[in-house]
Design an enzyme around this catalytic site. Structure first.
Site, mmCIF file in Angstrom:
data_model
loop_
_atom_site.group_PDB
_atom_site.id
_atom_site.type_symbol
_atom_site.label_atom_id
_atom_site.label_comp_id
_atom_site.label_asym_id
_atom_site.label_seq_id
_atom_site.Cartn_x
_atom_site.Cartn_y
_atom_site.Cartn_z
ATOM 1 N N GLN A 1 -26.992 73.008 -6.671
ATOM 2 C CA GLN A 1 -28.105 73.367 -7.280
ATOM 3 C C GLN A 1 -29.391 72.399 -6.872
ATOM 4 O OE1 GLN A 1 -28.871 76.315 -8.830
ATOM 5 N NE2 GLN A 1 -26.779 76.709 -9.574
ATOM 6 N N THR B 1 -10.035 80.560 11.063
ATOM 7 C CA THR B 1 -10.929 80.950 11.970
ATOM 8 C C THR B 1 -12.416 80.830 11.250
ATOM 9 O OG1 THR B 1 -9.391 82.457 13.014
ATOM 10 C CG2 THR B 1 -11.687 82.573 13.632
ATOM 11 N N CYS C 1 -21.623 82.010 -14.054
ATOM 12 C CA CYS C 1 -20.120 81.768 -14.148
ATOM 13 C C CYS C 1 -19.360 82.052 -15.386
ATOM 14 C CB CYS C 1 -19.859 80.537 -13.460
ATOM 15 S SG CYS C 1 -20.501 80.178 -11.837
HETATM 16 N N1 PMP Z 1 -21.388 74.070 -8.552
HETATM 17 C C1 PMP Z 1 -22.542 74.525 -9.180
HETATM 18 C C2 PMP Z 1 -23.409 73.694 -9.908
HETATM 19 C C3 PMP Z 1 -22.724 75.989 -9.203
HETATM 20 O O1 PMP Z 1 -23.905 76.283 -9.784
HETATM 21 C C4 PMP Z 1 -21.875 76.763 -8.442
HETATM 22 C C5 PMP Z 1 -22.215 78.308 -8.593
HETATM 23 N N2 PMP Z 1 -22.527 79.057 -9.697
HETATM 24 C C6 PMP Z 1 -20.803 76.299 -7.943
HETATM 25 C C7 PMP Z 1 -20.620 75.079 -7.820
HETATM 26 C C8 PMP Z 1 -19.704 77.191 -7.215
HETATM 27 O O2 PMP Z 1 -20.369 77.589 -6.016
HETATM 28 P P1 PMP Z 1 -19.853 79.081 -5.122
HETATM 29 O O3 PMP Z 1 -20.463 79.883 -5.681
HETATM 30 O O4 PMP Z 1 -20.315 78.619 -3.672
HETATM 31 O O5 PMP Z 1 -18.269 79.065 -5.242
#
Ligand code: PMP
Length: 367
Positions: free
Chosen positions: A180, A233, A315
Site C-alpha cells: 500500500q 517461466t 482479504c
Molecule cells: N500486503 C498488504 C498490505 C496488502 O494490502 C495485500 C493485498 N490485500 C497483500 C499484502 C497481498 O498482496 P497480493 O494480493 O499481491 O498477494
C-alpha cells in the site's frame, strides 16, 4: 460505477493493458530460450527491473539490489520471511500487530516452529516508528513492518525505521511490506514486497526487492529462473504490464489530500460518524465508522447505487478485523467500519454521491 475500493485492487490502466497485449502478440518467447524471442523477453524483464528499482525508493536515489518477480505480494512476503529466518542465527522477529495475513500467518507458522515474534500495536505508542526500532535487540534477526496499513492507511516512517534499526543492530534485516506504500511514500529496506494489482497493473504479478549483498534461499524451486531465486517461466506479459503501470502511475498526494479533506468535511456534517484513520495516515485510504449501521448493510446498500467501498479489508471477507483493535478502535465501531480508498480517477463528485448514499442508508436503517 463509482469505484472507491482501490486498496483492495485497482482497475488496470490503458498503458498496462496495451503493454500486456503487445507482449502477448509480439514477445511471447520463453526468457530461457536461446533464440531471438527469448532475448526479447529477457529485455522486457530487464527493463521492468530497472523501472521498479527506480520507482521503489520514492526518492531521487534508486535502491541498490535485485528485483525478483513473483505472483504477487503474498508470495513476496512468504519468500522474504521464510528465506530470512531459514538462515537466521537469532530467533527473534520484531513486527507490528497490524500486518496483512500474508505476513501475520507466516509469522504464526514460524512461531509454531520455535521463533519468537514480538508484535507492537500502534495504539500503545505516540511514536510507533521509534517503538519498533526500540524493540530490536542483539537477538533480533528480522524486523518486518508494513509501510502503510491496508485497513486504515496508517503509515510508518520506513526510512527512519531502517536507519534506527541498523543503528541498534546492523545485523538485523528489515523487511517492508510496501503493497500500500509503493508509489505513495518513501521506502527503504533490505527486502521490500510490492504488488502489481494495487497500482493499476494486473493481478498475478508482484515483486520482491532484495538489497545488494543479502542472500536468502528461494521459496520456489525448479528450473532455476531469475538467478535461481524464483523458479518458473517468467510471465513476461504480466511483467511488461507491471512496468507500464509503474511508469504511467498517476496518483498524487495533492489529489488524494484534496479528496480526503473533502470527504472528512462532509462526514463531519453527519451525525454519529467516527473517523478511524488518524492524522498519521496516507490520504488515499479513509476508514470510518457509521455508528448504528453495520458495515455489510452499508456496503450492500451503497453497492445497489453503484458505489463500491470495503468493510475494513477485502482479504478478511466479512470476518471481523483483527487489525482495527490494535489501532484502539472499539468492537462496536469495528462492526460499522467502512474503508474508502481513492485512485487518480476519483473526483469530489464521487464523494458527493458516496455521502449521499451514506446519508440515505442511515435514514433507511434508523427509520
Ligand atoms: N500486503 C498488504 C498490505 C496488502 O494490502 C495485500 C493485498 N490485500 C497483500 C499484502 C497481498 O498482496 P497480493 O494480493 O499481491 O498477494
Amino acid at each position: 460505477m463509482i469505484y472507491l475500493d482501490n486498496a483492495a485492487t485497482t482497475k488496470p490502466c490503458a498503458e498496462c493493458i496495451n503493454a500486456v497485449n503487445a507482449a502477448m502478440e509480439q514477445s511471447f518467447g520463453n526468457a530461457s530460450s536461446l533464440h531471438k524471442l527469448g532475448t526479447a523477453s529477457i529485455e522486457i524483464i530487464a527493463r521492468a527491473k530497472k523501472t521498479l528499482l527506480g520507482a521503489l525508493s520514492g526518492t531521487k536515489t534508486p535502491l541498490d539490489g535485485n528485483i525478483i518477480f513473483t505472483s504477487g505480494a503474498t508470495e513476496s512476503n512468504n519468500t522474504a520471511l521464510l528465506g530470512v529466518m531459514q538462515k537466521a542465527r537469532g530467533k527473534r522477529i520484531v513486527t507490528t500487530a497490524v500486518e496483512h495475513p500474508s505476513v501475520a500467518r507466516v509469522l504464526a507458522r514460524l512461531e509454531e516452529n520455535g521463533f519468537e515474534a514480538v508484535k507492537i500495536a500502534p495504539r500503545d505508542y505516540a511514536d510507533f516508528t521509534e517503538a519498533l526500532a526500540d524493540a530490536v535487540d542483539e537477538n533480533t534477526a528480522l524486523v518486518s513492518a508494513m509501510a502503510v496499513n491496508n485497513e486504515t492507511g496508517f503509515k510508518i516512517d520506513v526510512v527512519r525505521l531502517y536507519e534506527n534499526v541498523k543503528r541498534k543492530n546492523p545485523k538485523t534485516l528489515v523487511h517492508i511490506d510496501a503493497v500500500q506504500g509503493f508509489l505513495k511514500v518513501p521506502l527503504a529496506g533490505d527486502l521490500i514486497s510490492v504488488s502489481g494489482h494495487k497500482i493499476h497493473s494486473t493481478k498475478g504479478i508482484g515483486a520482491l526487492f532484495i538489497k545488494k549483498g543479502i542472500n536468502i534461499p528461494p521459496l520456489i524451486l525448479g528450473g532455476g529462473q531469475q538467478n535461481n531465486m524464483r523458479s518458473g517461466t517468467e510471465p513476461v506479459e504480466l511483467i511488461a504490464g507491471f512496468d507500464a503501470a509503474v511508469r504511467a502511475y498517476r496518483g498524487s498526494e495533492e489529489h488524494f489530500t484534496r479528496l480526503k479533506g473533502y470527504l472528512l468535511e462532509k462526514l463531519a456534517q453527519m451525525n454519529d460518524i467516527a473517523v478511524n484513520s488518524s492524522g498519521n495516515c496516507v490520504p488515499n485510504i479513509v476508514n470510518f465508522s457509521v455508528r448504528g449501521v453495520r458495515s455489510e448493510i452499508m456496503l450492500h446498500s451503497l453497492e445497489e447505487n453503484g458505489i463500491y467501498v470495503s468493510s475494513g479489508s477485502a482479504c478478511s471477507k466479512g470476518k471481523k478485523s483483527e487489525v482495527l483493535p490494535a489501532f484502539g478502535i472499539s468492537d462496536k465501531d469495528i462492526d460499522c467500519a467502512v474503508r474508502v480508498s481513492f485512485c487518480a480517477e476519483n473526483t469530489t463528485d464521487d464523494i458527493d454521491v458516496l455521502c449521499d448514499g451514506i446519508s440515505k442508508t442511515i435514514e433507511r436503517v434508523r427509520r
